[in-house]
Design an enzyme around this catalytic site. Structure first.
Site, PDB file in Angstrom:
ATOM      1  N   LEU A 117       0.464 -29.973  -0.230  1.00  0.00           N
ATOM      2  CA  LEU A 117       0.945 -28.677   0.287  1.00  0.00           C
ATOM      3  C   LEU A 117       2.332 -28.357  -0.262  1.00  0.00           C
ATOM      4  CD1 LEU A 117      -0.345 -28.799   3.976  1.00  0.00           C
ATOM      5  CD2 LEU A 117      -1.279 -27.502   2.087  1.00  0.00           C
TER       6      LEU A 117
ATOM      7  N   ASP B 100       4.812   2.861   3.321  1.00  0.00           N
ATOM      8  CA  ASP B 100       5.502   3.943   4.021  1.00  0.00           C
ATOM      9  C   ASP B 100       6.001   4.990   3.020  1.00  0.00           C
ATOM     10  OD1 ASP B 100       7.242   5.282   6.009  1.00  0.00           O
ATOM     11  OD2 ASP B 100       8.846   4.274   4.921  1.00  0.00           O
TER      12      ASP B 100
ATOM     13  N   GLU C 227      -1.233 -22.334   4.502  1.00  0.00           N
ATOM     14  CA  GLU C 227      -0.230 -23.311   4.015  1.00  0.00           C
ATOM     15  C   GLU C 227       0.953 -23.427   4.969  1.00  0.00           C
ATOM     16  OE1 GLU C 227      -0.254 -24.790   0.822  1.00  0.00           O
ATOM     17  OE2 GLU C 227      -1.684 -23.606  -0.315  1.00  0.00           O
TER      18      GLU C 227
ATOM     19  N   LEU D 255       4.894   5.700   0.143  1.00  0.00           N
ATOM     20  CA  LEU D 255       3.772   6.419  -0.476  1.00  0.00           C
ATOM     21  C   LEU D 255       3.085   7.378   0.500  1.00  0.00           C
ATOM     22  CD1 LEU D 255       4.281   4.338  -2.781  1.00  0.00           C
ATOM     23  CD2 LEU D 255       1.819   4.270  -3.088  1.00  0.00           C
TER      24      LEU D 255
END
Ligand code: TGC
Ligand code: FAD
Length: 387
Positions: free
Chosen positions: A242, A339, A366, A341
Site C-alpha cells: 500500500l 461549479d 487505499e 462550468l
C-alpha cells in the site's frame, strides 16, 4: 478538445532529469492520443479499455520501479509522473496500473522467490498476465486485521476459504495476491492463480471509476500450493504494498486536478455572461487562484516525497499526508471546476464530472481520508485513535 495545458507555476520541470521529462511527455502523448478520445464512451458504457494494456506495457508503466525482469527500473519521480499523466486521463486507468504494479508485481518482487519472480514478473510487465490484490472483505475495510478469510494448512498446500470485496481488476485477473489468516491467526500472502479455481463477480452500477473493473473474489476450498506463499508474515506485508500504491495515488490525483484546472481556465475565458468572459469576475478569479495554489502545493509535496522515496527515507506517515492531502485537494478542484462550468459541468462533454465522481473512490480506497488523518494523528501524538 483543445490540447492539455499542464500547469507548472514554480517551474518544477527544472527539477526533472531529461529522462524523466521524456517519460512524462511520452505518457502524456499516449493518454492524449489513445485514452482521451475514448474515455467518455468507456465511462458511459462501464467498459475498461483492455486494448490500452499493451500500450501501458510498452511505455514501461507496469511495475516501473522494479529492476530487471523486463521492468523499466525507473526513479520514484518517473513513476510518480507516469501516474500523474495516466490519472490526468482517468483515475480508473491509473487504478489498473497501480494494482498491476504496486499491489501485485511489487509483492512478488519484494516477498517472492526467484521462481515466482521469473515466472510472473516478465509477463506482468508486458501486460500478458493481469493481477489483482485482495485485502478488503465485505465486513473488514478500514480494519483489515479482522479479516476472516482463512488459509488452512493441509500438507503441501493451503485450503483457502473466504471472500474479498471491491477488488480492482478482479474479473480480468490471471492471478490474485490474497491476504488471509493461517492456522495461527497470522496474516500470510498467497499468489492465487486463476486456474486454482477462485470465482469472481463483477460489481456493477458504479457511479465512480466506471472505466475500471471492480469485483468480488470468492474462495471455496481453493487449493493453493505452499510454494505460492510469499515470504512475509503479518499485516506489514500488505501495508508495504500500500505504501507504493498510495504514493502513486498522490501523484495521480494531482494529475486529475491539473486536468480540471486546465478545463476551468479555458472555459472561464470563453464563457460570456453579463457581456464579459466569466474569467473577468473577481469571484471566478479567486476560485482559479485557489486551484493554482493548491495544485502547486501538491506538486511540491510529490516531488519532495519522491526524493525521500528514492533515498529510502520515506516513512508511511509521509505517504499518508500526500495521499490524504492530494486526493482531498483534487476533489475540491474537480467540484470547483464543475461549479465554474455551470450547467455544462454536469454533462460528460466536459471532464470535471467524471474526475469528481472517480475521485470519490480514490478518496476512499487505499485508506480513507480519515484513516490517513488518524495515521498522522498517531504520528503526532503517539496515541492511536482508531477505536
Ligand atoms: P498496525 O498494528 O498499526 O500495524 C500492523 C503491522 O503493520 C506495520 N505497518 C506498516 N508496515 C509498512 N507500511 C505501513 N504503511 C504500515 N502500517 C503499519 C506495523 O508496524 C505492524 O507491524 P508488526 O511488525 O508490528 O506486526 O495495524 P492496525 O491493524 O492497527 O491498522 C492500522 C490502520 C487502520 C492504519 C490500517 O489498518 C490501515 O491502513 N487501514 C486502511 C486499509 C486500507 O488501506 N486498505 C486498502 C485496501 S487495497 C485498496 O484499496 C486498493 S485500491 C487500488 C486501486 O484501484 O488503485
Ligand atoms: P469502512 O471501513 O466501512 O469506512 C466507512 C467510513 O467509516 C469511512 O468514512 C471511514 O473513514 C470511517 N471509519 C472507519 N473506521 C474509522 C475509525 N476508526 N475512525 C473514524 N472513522 C472511521 N480493496 C482491496 O483490497 N483491493 C482492491 O483492489 C480494492 N479496490 C477498490 C476499488 C474501488 C473502486 C473501491 C471503492 C474500493 C476498493 N477497495 C479495494 C476497498 C477499499 O480499500 C475500501 O473501500 C477502503 O479501505 C474502506 O473500507 P470500507 O469501504 O469498508 O469502509
Amino acid at each position: 478538445m483543445k490540447p492539455f495545458q499542464a500547469v507548472d507555476f514554480y517551474n518544477l520541470d527544472q527539477q526533472l532529469s531529461s529522462e524523466e521529462k521524456m517519460i512524462r511527455d511520452s505518457v502524456r502523448s499516449f493518454i492524449s492520443k489513445e485514452l482521451i478520445p475514448i474515455i467518455e464512451s468507456c465511462h458511459r458504457d462501464g467498459r475498461f479499455p483492455k486494448e490500452l494494456i499493451k500500450g501501458f506495457a510498452e511505455l514501461g508503466a507496469l511495475g516501473p520501479t522494479i529492476q530487471g525482469y523486463g521492468c523499466a527500473g525507473l526513479s520514484q519521480t518517473a513513476y510518480g509522473l507516469i501516474m500523474q499523466e495516466i490519472e490526468r486521463g482517468d483515475s480508473g486507468l491509473r487504478s489498473f496500473v497501480s494494482v498491476q504494479g504496486a499491489l501485485c508485481m511489487y509483492p512478488i518482487y519484494k516477498f517472492g522467490t526467484d521462481e515466482h519472480k521469473n515466472k510472473f514478473l516478465p509477463e506482468m510487465a508486458q501486460g500478458k498476465l493481469i493481477g489483482c490484490f485482495g485485502l478488503t472483505e465485505p465486513d473488514y475495510g478500514s480494519n483489515p486485521s479482522g479479516m476472516i478469510t482463512r488459509a488452512k494448512d493441509n500438507g503441501d498446500h493451503y485450503i483457502l476459504n473466504g471472500s474479498k470485496m471491491w477488488i480492482t481488476n478482479g474479473c480480468i485477473s490471471d492471478l490474485a495476491i490474497v491476504w488471509a489468516k493461517n492456522d495461527e491467526g497470522k496474516v500470510i500472502g498467497l499468489i492465487v492463480e486463476k486456474d486454482f479455481g477462485y470465482k469472481t463477480k463483477e460489481i456493477k452500477n458504479k457511479f465512480s471509476l466506471r472505466a475500471s473493473v471492480t469485483s468480488e473474489l470468492i474462495f471455496e476450498d481453493v487449493k493453493v500450493p505452499k510454494k505460492n506463499q510469499l515470504n512475509v508474515l503479518g499485516l506489514k506485508g500488505p501495508f508495504a504494498c500500500l505504501n507504493q500504491a498510495r504514493y502513486g495515488i498522490a501523484w495521480g490525483a494531482t494529475g486529475s486536478a491539473m486536468a480540471c484546472y486546465d478545463e476551468a481556465v479555458s472555459y472561464s475565458k470563453t464563457r460570456i455572461q453579463f457581456d464579459k468572459p466569466i474569467a473577468s469576475f473577481q469571484l471566478v478569479q479567486a476560485k482559479l487562484v485557489m486551484m493554482l495554489s493548491e495544485i502547486t502545493r501538491a506538486q511540491l509535496v510529490n516531488l519532495q516525497l519522491a526524493r525521500l522515496m528514492d533515498a529510502g527515507t520515506a516513512e508511511p506517515y509521509h505517504i499518508s499526508l500526500a495521499k490524504m492531502n492530494n486526493v482531498s485537494m483534487a476533489l475540491k478542484i474537480a467540484r470547483t471546476t464543475r461549479d465554474i462550468l455551470g450547467a455544462s459541468g454536469i454533462t460528460d462533454e466536459y471532464q470535471c464530472g467524471r474526475h469528481m465522481a472517480n475521485l470519490e473512490s480514490v478518496n476512499t480506497y487505499e485508506g480513507t481520508e480519515d484513516i490517513h488523518r488518524l495515521i498522522l494523528g498517531q504520528h503526532i501524538t503517539g496515541i492511536p485513535a482508531y477505536s
